[in-house]
Design a protein around this motif. Sequence first.
Motif, PDB file in Angstrom:
ATOM      1  N   LEU A  28       2.824  10.856  -1.034  1.00 40.72           N
ATOM      2  CA  LEU A  28       2.698  10.652  -2.120  1.00 40.72           C
ATOM      3  C   LEU A  28       3.994  10.805  -3.068  1.00 40.72           C
ATOM      4  O   LEU A  28       4.660  10.332  -3.871  1.00 40.72           O
ATOM      5  CB  LEU A  28       1.451  11.708  -2.939  1.00 40.72           C
ATOM      6  CG  LEU A  28       0.236  10.991  -2.504  1.00 40.72           C
ATOM      7  CD1 LEU A  28      -0.823  12.406  -3.090  1.00 40.72           C
ATOM      8  CD2 LEU A  28      -0.249   9.670  -2.947  1.00 40.72           C
ATOM      9  N   LEU A  29       4.620  11.878  -2.461  1.00 35.75           N
ATOM     10  CA  LEU A  29       6.192  12.078  -2.911  1.00 35.75           C
ATOM     11  C   LEU A  29       7.075  11.104  -2.638  1.00 35.75           C
ATOM     12  O   LEU A  29       7.820  10.764  -3.495  1.00 35.75           O
ATOM     13  CB  LEU A  29       6.664  13.461  -2.425  1.00 35.75           C
ATOM     14  CG  LEU A  29       7.766  14.134  -3.031  1.00 35.75           C
ATOM     15  CD1 LEU A  29       7.411  14.396  -4.390  1.00 35.75           C
ATOM     16  CD2 LEU A  29       8.165  15.396  -2.205  1.00 35.75           C
ATOM     17  N   ALA A  30       6.953  10.372  -1.326  1.00 37.89           N
ATOM     18  CA  ALA A  30       7.666   9.438  -0.999  1.00 37.89           C
ATOM     19  C   ALA A  30       7.414   8.065  -1.942  1.00 37.89           C
ATOM     20  O   ALA A  30       8.388   7.532  -2.477  1.00 37.89           O
ATOM     21  CB  ALA A  30       7.478   8.945   0.449  1.00 37.89           C
ATOM     22  N   SER A  34      10.364   6.446  -4.341  1.00 37.09           N
ATOM     23  CA  SER A  34      10.486   5.103  -4.429  1.00 37.09           C
ATOM     24  C   SER A  34      10.468   4.262  -5.755  1.00 37.09           C
ATOM     25  O   SER A  34      11.399   3.514  -5.938  1.00 37.09           O
ATOM     26  CB  SER A  34       9.711   4.735  -3.272  1.00 37.09           C
ATOM     27  OG  SER A  34       8.424   4.425  -3.388  1.00 37.09           O
ATOM     28  N   LEU A  35       9.600   4.803  -6.611  1.00 36.00           N
ATOM     29  CA  LEU A  35       9.360   4.096  -7.752  1.00 36.00           C
ATOM     30  C   LEU A  35      10.444   4.641  -8.682  1.00 36.00           C
ATOM     31  O   LEU A  35      11.013   3.661  -9.364  1.00 36.00           O
ATOM     32  CB  LEU A  35       7.976   4.528  -8.327  1.00 36.00           C
ATOM     33  CG  LEU A  35       6.579   3.842  -7.883  1.00 36.00           C
ATOM     34  CD1 LEU A  35       5.587   4.641  -8.287  1.00 36.00           C
ATOM     35  CD2 LEU A  35       6.785   2.368  -8.544  1.00 36.00           C
ATOM     36  N   VAL A  87      15.908   5.941   0.882  1.00 38.94           N
ATOM     37  CA  VAL A  87      16.206   7.249   0.004  1.00 38.94           C
ATOM     38  C   VAL A  87      14.854   8.073   0.527  1.00 38.94           C
ATOM     39  O   VAL A  87      15.095   9.323   0.969  1.00 38.94           O
ATOM     40  CB  VAL A  87      16.543   7.009  -1.439  1.00 38.94           C
ATOM     41  CG1 VAL A  87      16.630   8.391  -2.070  1.00 38.94           C
ATOM     42  CG2 VAL A  87      17.813   6.172  -1.558  1.00 38.94           C
ATOM     43  N   PRO A  88      13.694   7.763   0.058  1.00 39.34           N
ATOM     44  CA  PRO A  88      12.711   8.764   0.250  1.00 39.34           C
ATOM     45  C   PRO A  88      12.295   9.009   1.870  1.00 39.34           C
ATOM     46  O   PRO A  88      11.907   9.987   2.145  1.00 39.34           O
ATOM     47  CB  PRO A  88      11.318   8.190  -0.457  1.00 39.34           C
ATOM     48  CG  PRO A  88      11.805   6.664  -0.688  1.00 39.34           C
ATOM     49  CD  PRO A  88      13.205   6.561  -0.684  1.00 39.34           C
ATOM     50  N   VAL A  89      12.639   7.989   2.447  1.00 41.94           N
ATOM     51  CA  VAL A  89      12.161   8.142   3.852  1.00 41.94           C
ATOM     52  C   VAL A  89      13.278   9.164   4.443  1.00 41.94           C
ATOM     53  O   VAL A  89      12.825   9.942   5.483  1.00 41.94           O
ATOM     54  CB  VAL A  89      12.435   6.866   4.718  1.00 41.94           C
ATOM     55  CG1 VAL A  89      12.263   7.006   6.381  1.00 41.94           C
ATOM     56  CG2 VAL A  89      10.951   5.931   4.283  1.00 41.94           C
ATOM     57  N   LEU A  90      14.580   8.938   4.352  1.00 43.54           N
ATOM     58  CA  LEU A  90      15.589   9.989   4.782  1.00 43.54           C
ATOM     59  C   LEU A  90      15.194  11.394   4.294  1.00 43.54           C
ATOM     60  O   LEU A  90      15.855  12.358   5.114  1.00 43.54           O
ATOM     61  CB  LEU A  90      16.876   9.553   4.610  1.00 43.54           C
ATOM     62  CG  LEU A  90      17.326   8.237   5.160  1.00 43.54           C
ATOM     63  CD1 LEU A  90      18.722   7.625   4.464  1.00 43.54           C
ATOM     64  CD2 LEU A  90      17.361   8.261   6.618  1.00 43.54           C
ATOM     65  N   LEU A  91      14.863  11.535   3.106  1.00 40.49           N
ATOM     66  CA  LEU A  91      14.605  12.958   2.385  1.00 40.49           C
ATOM     67  C   LEU A  91      13.255  13.476   3.100  1.00 40.49           C
ATOM     68  O   LEU A  91      13.271  14.529   3.282  1.00 40.49           O
ATOM     69  CB  LEU A  91      14.417  12.763   1.115  1.00 40.49           C
ATOM     70  CG  LEU A  91      15.550  12.409   0.237  1.00 40.49           C
ATOM     71  CD1 LEU A  91      15.253  12.142  -1.296  1.00 40.49           C
ATOM     72  CD2 LEU A  91      16.784  13.567   0.291  1.00 40.49           C
TER      73      LEU A  91
END
Length: 422
Positions: A28-30, A34-35, A87-91
Motif C-alpha cells: 500500500l505504501l508503494a 508511486s502515485l 522509486v518505491p520498489v527500490l525503497l
Amino acid sequence: MLYYLFRFLEEYGISGSHMWGYISFRSLLALIISLVVSAWFGEKFIKYLKRKQITETARDASIDPFGVKKIGVPSMGGVIIIVSILVPVLLLGRLRNIYLILMIVTTLWLGFLGGMDDFIKIFRHDKEGLKGRYKIVGQVGIGLIVGLVLWASPDVKMNENLVYERQGQELVVKHQSEAHKSLKTTIPFVKSHNLDYSRITSIFGKYRVAAGWILFVIMTILVVTAVSNGANLNDGMDGMCAGNSAIIGVALGILAYVSSHIEYAGYLNIMYIPGSQELVVFLSAFVGALIGFLWYNAYPAQVFMGDTGSLTIGGIIAVTAIIIHKELMLPILCGIFFVESLSVILQVYYFKLGKRHGIKQRIFKRTPIHDNFRTQASQLDPDCKYLITRPRTAFHESKITVRFWITTIILAAMTIITLKIR
C-alpha cells in the motif's frame, strides 16, 4: 533500502519497525509513493518535454474525429511510469529477491528498447522508429534472460499442490513439504491438473526434463514478445493502454499474493511459490504509476507514453505471469491485447491476399481494432472492399477507452474466477 533499514531497527526493539515486515503495509505504501511520484515528476517531466519540443512526429498530424488536434503533445511519457515504479520498489522492496531483480531488469531493459524507438521517431524524424527486427531481438533477449534465470537460479522454487480426497467427496489440497524446481504451470478451467512442460517433451526420453526447460524458455520468449507487442498496439488512444494495464496489474497482484500464501494457495488449488510476495510490492507500484500517469494521459492527453511505456508495460505483465506460473491465463486476462494483435495480423493477411488477385480489400475499417470504432463510413476508401463496416458512425475516443476498460475488468474477473471454476 528502507525495508532493510527498518528490519535492522527492529532488532533493537524500535517501536513500529516491525510493520515493514508486512507485505500489505509495504504494498500500500508503494502504491501511494508511486502515485505521488508520478503526479509530481510527471508535471516536471511534461514541462521539460514541451520546452525541448520532444513530440512524436508520427502523431503530429493526428486529428481527433471530434475536433481535438493532437499536435505538439509530448511523447516518451513512459519515463514517468518507469521512474514511478522504480522509486518505491527500490525503497520498499527486498532487493535480494530474485523475482524482484528480474522485474527491475525487465523494466529497465524494455524501457531502454522502447526509448530507442521513441528517440529515432522524435530526433531523427523517422516515423517507423526502431527497425522491427531490432525490436524483436530486444524482446527475445529479455525473454531469454528471464527464462534462463528461472531455469538456473537455485532461489526459484515452488511447492506443488497435491490433492487429497476425504470422505464426503470433499477435496483437501496440501502442498509438498519441500520446495523444488518445477516445470508445471496452471491450466485454466481444468480441475486438479497442472501442465508439465516435461510431459510435452517426453519423446526425448531421459532428456525430457532438459527439453522441458528449453521449451519453457521458448515459451517465455514468445509470451514476453507477444504481450509487449500487444500492449504497444493497444497504445493508440488517450488513457487506453494505461487503464487496461492497471486493471491487469491488479489481477496479477491478487494472483501473486495468493500464490505466495500457502493457505490461500491450498484453498485455490494452485502452486505455492515462496518469495513471490515481493511481486505484490512491485505490482502495487506498477498500478500506482499507471493510475498516476492517467492524470496526464486521460483524454485529451497532455503526454503520450510512447514505446518507452507500452513495451515496458507489456513486458512487466508477461514476466509476472511467467514467474507465478500463470502464463496460460494471459489469453484471457490480456484478451484486449490479444484481439488488438489478431486484428492487425488478419487485416494485413487479408489485404495481401487480395493484392495477389488485384483486389483492394480489408476486413475492418481500420486496425488495431480500437481504431475501427472511431472511423466513420465517410472516411473509408471508396476503391476498397471492406468485409466489416460496422459501426457506421464513429464513437468518441473517451467512450471507446472506457468501454475497453470495462471489458478488461470483466476479463480480469474471469481470470481470477477460473481458479475456482475447474
